[in-house]
Design a protein around this motif. Structure first.
Motif, PDB file in Angstrom:
ATOM      1  N   GLY A  72      28.578 -15.264  26.956  1.00  0.00           N
ATOM      2  CA  GLY A  72      27.900 -14.678  25.804  1.00  0.00           C
ATOM      3  C   GLY A  72      26.478 -15.194  25.637  1.00  0.00           C
ATOM      4  N   HIS A  73      25.869 -14.847  24.479  1.00  0.00           N
ATOM      5  CA  HIS A  73      24.494 -15.204  24.177  1.00  0.00           C
ATOM      6  C   HIS A  73      24.437 -15.997  22.865  1.00  0.00           C
ATOM      7  CE1 HIS A  73      23.689 -12.182  27.218  1.00  0.00           C
ATOM      8  NE2 HIS A  73      22.432 -12.585  27.253  1.00  0.00           N
ATOM      9  N   SER A  74      23.510 -16.922  22.825  1.00  0.00           N
ATOM     10  CA  SER A  74      23.326 -17.726  21.618  1.00  0.00           C
ATOM     11  C   SER A  74      22.810 -16.869  20.473  1.00  0.00           C
ATOM     12  CB  SER A  74      22.347 -18.865  21.917  1.00  0.00           C
ATOM     13  OG  SER A  74      21.945 -19.513  20.725  1.00  0.00           O
ATOM     14  N   TYR A  75      23.262 -17.158  19.266  1.00  0.00           N
ATOM     15  CA  TYR A  75      22.797 -16.431  18.088  1.00  0.00           C
ATOM     16  C   TYR A  75      21.345 -16.745  17.754  1.00  0.00           C
ATOM     17  CZ  TYR A  75      27.635 -15.162  16.856  1.00  0.00           C
ATOM     18  OH  TYR A  75      28.904 -14.645  16.847  1.00  0.00           O
ATOM     19  N   PHE A  76      20.943 -17.975  17.948  1.00  0.00           N
ATOM     20  CA  PHE A  76      19.654 -18.434  17.435  1.00  0.00           C
ATOM     21  C   PHE A  76      18.641 -18.789  18.520  1.00  0.00           C
ATOM     22  CE2 PHE A  76      22.987 -19.746  14.403  1.00  0.00           C
ATOM     23  CZ  PHE A  76      22.619 -18.968  13.321  1.00  0.00           C
ATOM     24  N   ARG A  77      19.094 -19.049  19.751  1.00  0.00           N
ATOM     25  CA  ARG A  77      18.169 -19.474  20.802  1.00  0.00           C
ATOM     26  C   ARG A  77      17.711 -18.322  21.681  1.00  0.00           C
ATOM     27  NH1 ARG A  77      18.622 -25.224  21.719  1.00  0.00           N
ATOM     28  NH2 ARG A  77      20.208 -26.127  20.377  1.00  0.00           N
ATOM     29  N   HIS A  78      18.283 -17.129  21.509  1.00  0.00           N
ATOM     30  CA  HIS A  78      17.893 -15.930  22.244  1.00  0.00           C
ATOM     31  C   HIS A  78      17.978 -16.147  23.762  1.00  0.00           C
ATOM     32  CE1 HIS A  78      16.550 -14.560  18.344  1.00  0.00           C
ATOM     33  NE2 HIS A  78      15.729 -15.592  18.258  1.00  0.00           N
ATOM     34  N   GLN A  79      19.039 -16.830  24.173  1.00  0.00           N
ATOM     35  CA  GLN A  79      19.317 -17.069  25.586  1.00  0.00           C
ATOM     36  C   GLN A  79      20.809 -16.943  25.817  1.00  0.00           C
ATOM     37  OE1 GLN A  79      16.864 -21.028  25.739  1.00  0.00           O
ATOM     38  NE2 GLN A  79      17.139 -20.364  27.847  1.00  0.00           N
ATOM     39  N   SER A  80      21.166 -16.697  27.066  1.00  0.00           N
ATOM     40  CA  SER A  80      22.583 -16.701  27.394  1.00  0.00           C
ATOM     41  C   SER A  80      23.089 -18.143  27.380  1.00  0.00           C
ATOM     42  CB  SER A  80      22.816 -16.074  28.761  1.00  0.00           C
ATOM     43  OG  SER A  80      22.272 -16.891  29.790  1.00  0.00           O
ATOM     44  N   VAL A  81      24.386 -18.304  27.139  1.00  0.00           N
ATOM     45  CA  VAL A  81      24.978 -19.642  27.108  1.00  0.00           C
ATOM     46  C   VAL A  81      24.861 -20.294  28.479  1.00  0.00           C
ATOM     47  CG1 VAL A  81      27.093 -20.944  26.682  1.00  0.00           C
ATOM     48  CG2 VAL A  81      26.535 -18.969  25.251  1.00  0.00           C
ATOM     49  N   TRP A  82      25.020 -19.500  29.534  1.00  0.00           N
ATOM     50  CA  TRP A  82      24.884 -20.043  30.883  1.00  0.00           C
ATOM     51  C   TRP A  82      23.498 -20.639  31.107  1.00  0.00           C
ATOM     52  CZ3 TRP A  82      28.303 -21.651  34.079  1.00  0.00           C
ATOM     53  CH2 TRP A  82      29.555 -21.031  34.196  1.00  0.00           C
ATOM     54  N   SER A  83      22.445 -19.901  30.712  1.00  0.00           N
ATOM     55  CA  SER A  83      21.082 -20.396  30.918  1.00  0.00           C
ATOM     56  C   SER A  83      20.821 -21.647  30.093  1.00  0.00           C
ATOM     57  CB  SER A  83      20.067 -19.308  30.565  1.00  0.00           C
ATOM     58  OG  SER A  83      20.143 -18.960  29.188  1.00  0.00           O
ATOM     59  N   LEU A  84      21.410 -21.727  28.902  1.00  0.00           N
ATOM     60  CA  LEU A  84      21.266 -22.932  28.088  1.00  0.00           C
ATOM     61  C   LEU A  84      21.917 -24.132  28.771  1.00  0.00           C
ATOM     62  CD1 LEU A  84      21.927 -21.629  24.453  1.00  0.00           C
ATOM     63  CD2 LEU A  84      19.812 -22.634  25.324  1.00  0.00           C
ATOM     64  N   ILE A  85      23.124 -23.931  29.288  1.00  0.00           N
ATOM     65  CA  ILE A  85      23.829 -25.036  29.961  1.00  0.00           C
ATOM     66  C   ILE A  85      23.053 -25.500  31.177  1.00  0.00           C
ATOM     67  CG2 ILE A  85      25.906 -25.632  31.253  1.00  0.00           C
ATOM     68  CD1 ILE A  85      27.474 -23.834  29.367  1.00  0.00           C
ATOM     69  N   VAL A  86      22.560 -24.547  31.962  1.00  0.00           N
ATOM     70  CA  VAL A  86      21.804 -24.907  33.171  1.00  0.00           C
ATOM     71  C   VAL A  86      20.525 -25.652  32.809  1.00  0.00           C
ATOM     72  CG1 VAL A  86      20.528 -23.954  35.130  1.00  0.00           C
ATOM     73  CG2 VAL A  86      22.774 -23.036  34.550  1.00  0.00           C
ATOM     74  N   SER A  87      19.859 -25.233  31.731  1.00  0.00           N
ATOM     75  CA  SER A  87      18.605 -25.884  31.349  1.00  0.00           C
ATOM     76  C   SER A  87      18.821 -27.305  30.843  1.00  0.00           C
ATOM     77  CB  SER A  87      17.901 -25.055  30.258  1.00  0.00           C
ATOM     78  OG  SER A  87      18.657 -25.039  29.051  1.00  0.00           O
ATOM     79  N   LYS A  88      20.014 -27.599  30.315  1.00  0.00           N
ATOM     80  CA  LYS A  88      20.296 -28.945  29.806  1.00  0.00           C
ATOM     81  C   LYS A  88      20.922 -29.858  30.864  1.00  0.00           C
ATOM     82  CE  LYS A  88      19.168 -27.200  25.824  1.00  0.00           C
ATOM     83  NZ  LYS A  88      17.812 -27.394  25.278  1.00  0.00           N
ATOM     84  N   LEU A  89      21.360 -29.291  31.979  1.00  0.00           N
ATOM     85  CA  LEU A  89      22.053 -30.091  32.989  1.00  0.00           C
ATOM     86  C   LEU A  89      21.223 -31.239  33.564  1.00  0.00           C
ATOM     87  CD1 LEU A  89      24.232 -27.694  35.172  1.00  0.00           C
ATOM     88  CD2 LEU A  89      24.981 -29.642  33.813  1.00  0.00           C
ATOM     89  N   PRO A  90      19.919 -31.069  33.859  1.00  0.00           N
ATOM     90  CA  PRO A  90      19.187 -32.188  34.458  1.00  0.00           C
ATOM     91  C   PRO A  90      19.269 -33.482  33.661  1.00  0.00           C
ATOM     92  CG  PRO A  90      17.894 -30.182  34.617  1.00  0.00           C
ATOM     93  CD  PRO A  90      19.086 -29.857  33.780  1.00  0.00           C
TER      94      PRO A  90
END
Length: 345
Positions: free
Chosen positions: A95-113
Motif C-alpha cells: 500500500g501507500h502511506s497516508y501522509f508521506r505520499h510514498q509507497s510503503v515499500w519505498s519508505l522501507i527501502v529508503s530507511k534500510l541503510p
C-alpha cells in the motif's frame, strides 16, 4: 525434511492472519485516526485564515468529511477493508502511506541503510568480541579475569542503551565536555564530494557513538551464553576421555569442545543476523537523529499511518517466521543427529 518444511510454511499462514487480524481490529477502536487528524488540520487552517468573529463557526462540512473518508478508504465497511488488505498483502503490495505520499515499500527501502548500518555493526562487533571473551572466561573460570570481565559486561548490560547514548553525547558530542563526534546523521553534508578514504573515515566518525551505545548492552548475553556452553561441554565425559588419552588441552578445546559448544550460538545466527536489519533501536535512532526503520514505525503509529503500520508489521512478521524456520534447519545442519520429528515436539 521437505514435509517438515512444507508443514512449517503452511503454519505461517494462520500466524500471519492472526497478527494482522488482531492489529486491524485494534486499529478500529483507536481514536485519532487519519480522518480525524486531517479534520483537525483543516479546521486549524480554516480558523487561522478566518476573521476573528467567524473562527468559532469554522469547521469541516459533511461533504468534506465524506471526501476525506473516501481518500483514506474509510468509506467502506471494516470487513471489506480487511479483505482488500489481505488481497494486497497476498501479492506483496504493502500500500501507500497516508501522509508521506510514498509507497510503503519505498519508505522501507529508503530507511534500510540506517538500520543496516546500526544492526550489522552491532551484530558483528557483539559476536567478534563476545565469543572469544566467553571462551576465555570458560577456560579461566573462577579466576580474577573471569570475575572482572563478568562485572564489566554486566554493568554494560545494566545500563540502557539510550542512557549510555546520552552520556556519550554529553562527554564526546559537544554536550558539556568535548566535541569529538557529530550529533546526527550517518554522513556529513559534503559526503558526496569526499574521496573514498575520506568517505570511510567520515562514515566511521559518525557511526562511532550510536554503535557504542547500541552494542555495549549486547555483550553480556552472548558472552555468558558462550561461557556456560563451553563449561557444560568441558565437564562432559568425552572431554575427560580425550584428556586421559594424552591430548593437549588446546587440541581438546578447539577440536572437540568448540564445535559442540557453539551449537546454541550458530543456531541463533540467522535470527540475530536478520534481526540486525529490522530491529534497530528506536531510542538510539531518535537520540542520534538517525532516520531508520525504528523511527519510521514509531512515527507511523503516532500519526496513525495505518498502511505503514500494517505493511511493516506484515513484512517483519513474515521475516521473523522465516528466520525461525531457518534456525530450526540450522540445528540439523550443525548436528545431523537431530531429527525433524524432534523439532516438532
Amino acid at each position: 525434511m521437505w514435509s517438515y518444511i512444507v508443514k512449517r510454511l503452511l503454519l505461517m499462514i494462520p500466524t500471519l492472519l492472526g497478527v494482522l487480524t488482531l492489529t486491524f481490529v485494534v486499529i478500529q477502536f483507536v481514536p485519532g485516526g487519519p480522518v480525524e487528524q486531517m479534520q483537525h488540520e483543516l479546521r486549524k487552517g480554516a480558523e487561522s485564515g478566518a476573521p476573528f468573529g467567524l473562527r468559532a463557526h469554522t469547521g469541516v462540512d459533511a461533504q468534506q468529511l465524506a471526501q476525506l473518508k473516501q481518500l483514506y478508504g474509510f468509506d467502506k465497511p471494516p470487513l471489506e477493508r480487511y479483505v482488500l488488505m489481505l488481497k494486497r498483502f497476498a501479492t506483496f503490495d504493502l500500500g501507500h502511506s497516508y501522509f508521506r505520499h510514498q509507497s510503503v515499500w519505498s519508505l522501507i527501502v529508503s530507511k534500510l541503510p540506517v538500520s543496516i548500518s546500526i544492526g550489522l555493526w552491532t551484530f558483528f562487533l557483539t559476536y567478534l568480541i563476545s565469543v572469544p571473551l566467553g571462551i576465555a572466561k570458560a577456560v579461566r573460570n573462577g579466576s580474577r579475569f573471569d570475575v572482572a570481565t563478568s562485572l564489566v559486561v554486566l554493568i554494560g548490560y545494566a545500563i540502557p542503551g539510550f542512557v549510555l547514548g546520552v552520556l556519550l553525547l554529553v562527554l564526546f558530542g559537544g554536550g558539556t565536555f568535548l566535541q569529538l563526534f557529530p550529533l546526527r546523521n550517518l554522513t556529513s553534508d559534503n559526503w558526496a564530494q569526499l574521496s573514498l578514504g575520506a568517505k570511510i573515515v567520515d562514515y566511521l566518525w559518525h557511526i562511532t557513538l550510536p554503535i557504542t551505545a547500541s552494542v555495549v548492552g549486547s555483550f553480556a548475553i552472548v558472552t555468558m551464553l558462550t561461557k556456560n556452553a563451553f563449561l557444560d561441554e568441558i565437564r562432559k565425559q568425552y572431554v575427560l576421555t580425550a584428556r586421559a588419552k594424552g591430548l593437549s588441552e588446546k587440541r581438546v578445546l578447539w577440536k572437540h569442545v568448540f564445535r559442540n559448544a557453539l551449537l546454541p550460538l550458530i543456531v541463533g545466527f540467522p535470527a540475530a543476523f536478520i534481526g540486525a536489519f529490522f530491529t534497530g533501536s528506536l531510542l538510539i535512532e531518535t537520540l542520534f537523529s538517525l532516520d531508520g526503520l525504528g523511527l519510521l514505525s514509531y512515527e507511523s503509529v503516532v500519526r496513525r499511518d495505518y498502511p505503514v503500520v500494517l505493511g511493516t508489521l506484515y513484512l517483519f512478521t513474515l521475516i521473523g517466521l522465516a528466520t525461525k524456520l531457518i534456525s530450526d534447519l540450522c540445528y540439523v545442519w550443525v548436528d545431523p543427529r537431530i531429527q525433524f520429528e524432534q523439532l516438532e515436539r
